[in-house]
Scaffold this active site. Structure first.
Site, PDB file in Angstrom:
ATOM      1  N   ARG A   1     -19.641 -11.362  -8.871  1.00 37.79           N
ATOM      2  CA  ARG A   1     -19.152 -12.608  -9.472  1.00 37.79           C
ATOM      3  C   ARG A   1     -20.192 -13.710  -9.270  1.00 37.79           C
ATOM      4  NH1 ARG A   1     -13.070 -13.786  -7.825  1.00 37.79           N
ATOM      5  NH2 ARG A   1     -13.711 -13.256  -5.691  1.00 37.79           N
TER       6      ARG A   1
ATOM      7  N   TYR B   1       0.867  -1.186   0.000  1.00 38.59           N
ATOM      8  CA  TYR B   1       0.000   0.000   0.000  1.00 38.59           C
ATOM      9  C   TYR B   1       0.897   1.227   0.000  1.00 38.59           C
ATOM     10  CZ  TYR B   1      -4.604   2.067   0.845  1.00 38.59           C
ATOM     11  OH  TYR B   1      -5.793   2.732   0.711  1.00 38.59           O
TER      12      TYR B   1
ATOM     13  N   GLY C   1      -8.572  -2.482  -6.977  1.00 38.15           N
ATOM     14  CA  GLY C   1      -8.130  -3.381  -8.053  1.00 38.15           C
ATOM     15  C   GLY C   1      -8.151  -4.823  -7.577  1.00 38.15           C
TER      16      GLY C   1
ATOM     17  N   TRP D   1      -9.058   8.186  -4.099  1.00 40.26           N
ATOM     18  CA  TRP D   1      -8.454   7.615  -2.886  1.00 40.26           C
ATOM     19  C   TRP D   1      -8.928   8.436  -1.695  1.00 40.26           C
ATOM     20  CZ3 TRP D   1      -2.673   7.945  -1.077  1.00 40.26           C
ATOM     21  CH2 TRP D   1      -2.459   6.977  -0.088  1.00 40.26           C
ATOM     22  N   MET D   2      -9.716   7.790  -0.829  1.00 43.36           N
ATOM     23  CA  MET D   2     -10.315   8.485   0.323  1.00 43.36           C
ATOM     24  C   MET D   2      -9.248   9.103   1.226  1.00 43.36           C
ATOM     25  SD  MET D   2     -13.387   9.057   1.297  1.00 43.36           S
ATOM     26  CE  MET D   2     -13.416  10.502   2.319  1.00 43.36           C
TER      27      MET D   2
ATOM     28  N   ASN E   1     -21.129  -6.259  -4.098  1.00 39.75           N
ATOM     29  CA  ASN E   1     -21.429  -6.835  -2.775  1.00 39.75           C
ATOM     30  C   ASN E   1     -20.369  -6.470  -1.741  1.00 39.75           C
ATOM     31  OD1 ASN E   1     -19.572  -8.413  -4.211  1.00 39.75           O
ATOM     32  ND2 ASN E   1     -19.953 -10.189  -2.926  1.00 39.75           N
ATOM     33  N   SER E   2     -19.333  -5.728  -2.146  1.00 35.36           N
ATOM     34  CA  SER E   2     -18.317  -5.278  -1.182  1.00 35.36           C
ATOM     35  C   SER E   2     -18.975  -4.329  -0.185  1.00 35.36           C
ATOM     36  CB  SER E   2     -17.177  -4.545  -1.907  1.00 35.36           C
ATOM     37  OG  SER E   2     -17.680  -3.345  -2.460  1.00 35.36           O
ATOM     38  N   ALA E   3     -18.271  -4.065   0.917  1.00 27.97           N
ATOM     39  CA  ALA E   3     -18.814  -3.126   1.899  1.00 27.97           C
ATOM     40  C   ALA E   3     -19.056  -1.776   1.225  1.00 27.97           C
ATOM     41  CB  ALA E   3     -17.852  -2.987   3.068  1.00 27.97           C
TER      42      ALA E   3
ATOM     43  N   TYR F   1     -11.407   2.777  -7.869  1.00 25.28           N
ATOM     44  CA  TYR F   1     -11.010   2.993  -6.469  1.00 25.28           C
ATOM     45  C   TYR F   1     -10.426   1.745  -5.836  1.00 25.28           C
ATOM     46  CZ  TYR F   1     -15.391   0.697  -5.043  1.00 25.28           C
ATOM     47  OH  TYR F   1     -16.398  -0.210  -4.846  1.00 25.28           O
TER      48      TYR F   1
HETATM   49  N1  LIG Z   1      -9.756   4.119  -2.974  1.00 23.38           N
HETATM   50  C1  LIG Z   1     -10.286   4.200  -1.773  1.00 23.38           C
HETATM   51  O1  LIG Z   1     -10.246   5.229  -1.097  1.00 23.38           O
HETATM   52  C2  LIG Z   1     -10.967   2.997  -1.211  1.00 23.38           C
HETATM   53  C3  LIG Z   1     -11.786   3.101  -0.081  1.00 23.38           C
HETATM   54  C4  LIG Z   1     -12.474   1.970   0.348  1.00 23.38           C
HETATM   55  C5  LIG Z   1     -12.296   0.751  -0.316  1.00 23.38           C
HETATM   56  N2  LIG Z   1     -11.434   0.700  -1.377  1.00 23.38           N
HETATM   57  C6  LIG Z   1     -11.215  -0.529  -2.125  1.00 23.38           C
HETATM   58  O2  LIG Z   1     -12.474  -1.024  -2.507  1.00 23.38           O
HETATM   59  C7  LIG Z   1     -12.417  -2.421  -2.589  1.00 23.38           C
HETATM   60  C8  LIG Z   1     -13.526  -2.992  -1.730  1.00 23.38           C
HETATM   61  O3  LIG Z   1     -13.271  -2.673  -0.355  1.00 23.38           O
HETATM   62  P1  LIG Z   1     -14.253  -3.183   0.787  1.00 23.38           P
HETATM   63  O4  LIG Z   1     -13.746  -2.805   2.101  1.00 23.38           O
HETATM   64  O5  LIG Z   1     -15.608  -2.759   0.401  1.00 23.38           O
HETATM   65  O6  LIG Z   1     -14.040  -4.745   0.557  1.00 23.38           O
HETATM   66  P2  LIG Z   1     -14.808  -6.032   1.010  1.00 23.38           P
HETATM   67  O7  LIG Z   1     -16.069  -5.705   1.713  1.00 23.38           O
HETATM   68  O8  LIG Z   1     -13.794  -6.897   1.662  1.00 23.38           O
HETATM   69  O9  LIG Z   1     -15.207  -6.680  -0.398  1.00 23.38           O
HETATM   70  C9  LIG Z   1     -14.271  -7.146  -1.308  1.00 23.38           C
HETATM   71  C10 LIG Z   1     -14.909  -7.161  -2.687  1.00 23.38           C
HETATM   72  O10 LIG Z   1     -13.934  -7.524  -3.658  1.00 23.38           O
HETATM   73  C11 LIG Z   1     -14.456  -8.582  -4.476  1.00 23.38           C
HETATM   74  N3  LIG Z   1     -13.357  -9.413  -4.935  1.00 23.38           N
HETATM   75  C12 LIG Z   1     -12.419 -10.014  -4.184  1.00 23.38           C
HETATM   76  N4  LIG Z   1     -11.533 -10.661  -4.968  1.00 23.38           N
HETATM   77  C13 LIG Z   1     -11.955 -10.446  -6.251  1.00 23.38           C
HETATM   78  C14 LIG Z   1     -11.482 -10.849  -7.531  1.00 23.38           C
HETATM   79  N5  LIG Z   1     -10.380 -11.594  -7.649  1.00 23.38           N
HETATM   80  N6  LIG Z   1     -12.147 -10.452  -8.638  1.00 23.38           N
HETATM   81  C15 LIG Z   1     -13.281  -9.700  -8.512  1.00 23.38           C
HETATM   82  N7  LIG Z   1     -13.765  -9.271  -7.336  1.00 23.38           N
HETATM   83  C16 LIG Z   1     -13.115  -9.647  -6.228  1.00 23.38           C
HETATM   84  C17 LIG Z   1     -15.395  -9.320  -3.546  1.00 23.38           C
HETATM   85  O11 LIG Z   1     -16.309 -10.055  -4.312  1.00 23.38           O
HETATM   86  P3  LIG Z   1     -16.538 -11.627  -4.067  1.00 23.38           P
HETATM   87  O12 LIG Z   1     -17.609 -11.723  -3.016  1.00 23.38           O
HETATM   88  O13 LIG Z   1     -16.955 -12.104  -5.409  1.00 23.38           O
HETATM   89  O14 LIG Z   1     -15.234 -12.208  -3.601  1.00 23.38           O
HETATM   90  C18 LIG Z   1     -16.050  -8.153  -2.810  1.00 23.38           C
HETATM   91  O15 LIG Z   1     -17.044  -7.593  -3.614  1.00 23.38           O
HETATM   92  C19 LIG Z   1     -11.015  -2.819  -2.143  1.00 23.38           C
HETATM   93  O16 LIG Z   1     -10.206  -2.927  -3.291  1.00 23.38           O
HETATM   94  C20 LIG Z   1     -10.568  -1.635  -1.318  1.00 23.38           C
HETATM   95  O17 LIG Z   1      -9.187  -1.501  -1.243  1.00 23.38           O
HETATM   96  C21 LIG Z   1     -10.789   1.790  -1.819  1.00 23.38           C
END
Ligand SMILES: NC(=O)c1ccc[n+]([C@@H]2O[C@H](COP(=O)([O-])OP(=O)(O)OC[C@H]3O[C@@H](n4cnc5c(N)ncnc54)[C@H](OP(=O)(O)O)[C@@H]3O)[C@@H](O)[C@H]2O)c1
Length: 365
Positions: free
Chosen positions: A203, A81, A274, A298-299, A180-182, A272
């Site tokens: 997926r 990170y 990958g 990026w938050m 479905n992510s948070a 946001y």
């Molecule tokens: N840029 C920013 O400021 C920021 C802020 C918050 C979050 N994020 C990013 O947003 C993403 C989600 O965060 P979260 O906390 O919401 O995560 P989370 O609740 O842990 O959810 C993870 C998500 O990623 C999917 N996933 C995991 N492996 C995958 C793959 N190989 N191909 C496709 N989908 C996949 C999961 O789907 P399945 O159920 O299909 O596994 C699920 O939808 C992360 O990448 C995180 O770093 C970025």
């Protein structure tokens, strides 16, 4: 000293309110999850006893109640990170706690107030944190623990991405992957509250109907698998759904490319995350003929740049109000006792994904 007097002192020092910690004259004894090198979290993270000193001047001591494990926390510990902490470092970027002691110059906050840390990188995976009064936000007690513990990362990210890139009106459509992510669950609920329709890509999996029903119950307009997205005609049927103005991408690769194909002319795709670890490929025609805007968000940077901006505190106010009105609820989750942190980390990191819930450390025992 009489035995009654010594019992009184004992009970003052070892207050029953402090459950799993012991209040010492000079501070609070508890535990923290630390690492002194980058690597696989399960190997490099260990639990350590620690003393949090009594607060000085403008500081407060917060006894943590709950803190989530987010993908960025794992990536930070792995050294993948952009934020590189100084070692030894305490893991964790967000959470909720209760003030158990205040410094002599603190008048705006009191013991018993529930607060969240306002900065990332402060290390929330510990029983106690010493924080400057400037670095905490007091939140209402009626706000749920899960909502409070996960407020500063995903709801704020969802909110900003929906506000800052396109001007969305009721009836407009957005499309997102990793729905479905948070973060995706927050996007769905905020859109529902604002009257914006959502096309949600997930997926394929065994319990797809269950997942789809869960997301529709949150307010999802459509839920499609990656495969269905390739052939869908939902945007072609007249009057059904307008083409999306905004695409939110946390997956990358082919999935992001498929979303781009459906984006309306002049629309934006905001990347946001990958999660697939595959690059985002933009066809030349998307830039020339559709005039799409390809952005990232990026938050952490936004919060740093807007630390004391009105926009930031209006955002907190609006999100908290949506949460206390039950318009926005915390993600599907599992609370795990702090002692079982290894189980929580391992489950968060399963290679095939499809975990279905956010793991949240609980410090209440
Ligand atoms: N840029 C920013 O400021 C920021 C802020 C918050 C979050 N994020 C990013 O947003 C993403 C989600 O965060 P979260 O906390 O919401 O995560 P989370 O609740 O842990 O959810 C993870 C998500 O990623 C999917 N996933 C995991 N492996 C995958 C793959 N190989 N191909 C496709 N989908 C996949 C999961 O789907 P399945 O159920 O299909 O596994 C699920 O939808 C992360 O990448 C995180 O770093 C970025």
């Amino acid at each position: 000293m009489s035995s009654t007097a010594s019992k009184k002192i004992f009970s003052l020092l070892f207050s029953s309110q402090l459950s799993n910690s012991i209040r010492l004259m000079s501070g609070f004894s508890g535990h923290k999850l630390v690492y002194s090198e980058f690597g696989e979290p399960i190997k490099v993270i260990h639990k350590e006893e620690c003393i949090t000193e009594a607060p000085k001047n403008n500081d407060v001591v917060v006894k943590m109640i709950a803190a989530p494990i987010n993908p960025a926390d794992i990536n930070t510990i792995q050294g993948k990170y952009p934020v590189k902490p100084k070692f030894p470092a305490v893991a964790g970027n967000e959470g909720v706690g209760e003030i158990v002691s205040i410094g002599p110059n603190v008048t705006e906050l009191k013991v018993g107030d529930r607060v969240i840390p306002l900065q990332s990188g402060l290390g929330t995976w510990r029983t106690h944190m010493s924080l400057s009064k400037e670095d905490v936000l007091k939140i209402p007690k009626e706000l749920g623990i899960i909502e409070a513990a996960t407020l500063t990362v995903n709801p704020c990210t969802a909110y900003r991405m929906l506000k800052d890139f396109e001007s969305l009106k009721p009836g407009d459509t957005i499309i997102q992957n990793g729905a479905n992510s948070a973060c995706g669950q927050n996007v769905i609920q905020i859109c529902r509250a604002w009257g914006v329709r959502t096309v949600n890509i997930v997926r394929n999996r065994q319990n797809l109907t269950e997942l789809s029903d869960y997301l529709k119950n949150l307010g999802a307009t459509h839920v499609l698998t990656e495969e269905e997205l390739r052939t869908t005609s939902i945007f072609k049927k007249s009057g059904d759904l307008s083409k999306p103005k905004l695409a939110l991408n946390c997956v990358g690769g082919q999935n992001a490319l498929e979303m781009l194909r459906h984006l309306d002319n002049n629309g934006s795709m905001v990347t946001y995350g990958g999660m697939s670890r595959e690059p985002v490929i933009i066809p030349t025609s998307a830039l020339i003929f559709k005039n799409l805007k390809i952005k990232g968000f990026w938050m952490t940077r936004w919060s740093k740049d807007n630390a004391s901006s009105i926009d930031r505190f209006e955002m907190f106010e609006e999100l908290i109000s949506m949460m206390t009105n039950n318009e926005l609820r915390g993600p599907s989750h599992k609370m795990v006792d702090f002692d079982n942190f290894k189980e929580a980390i391992m489950n968060t990191m399963t290679v095939k994904g499809m975990i279905g819930k956010k793991y949240i450390l609980s410090f209440s025992n």
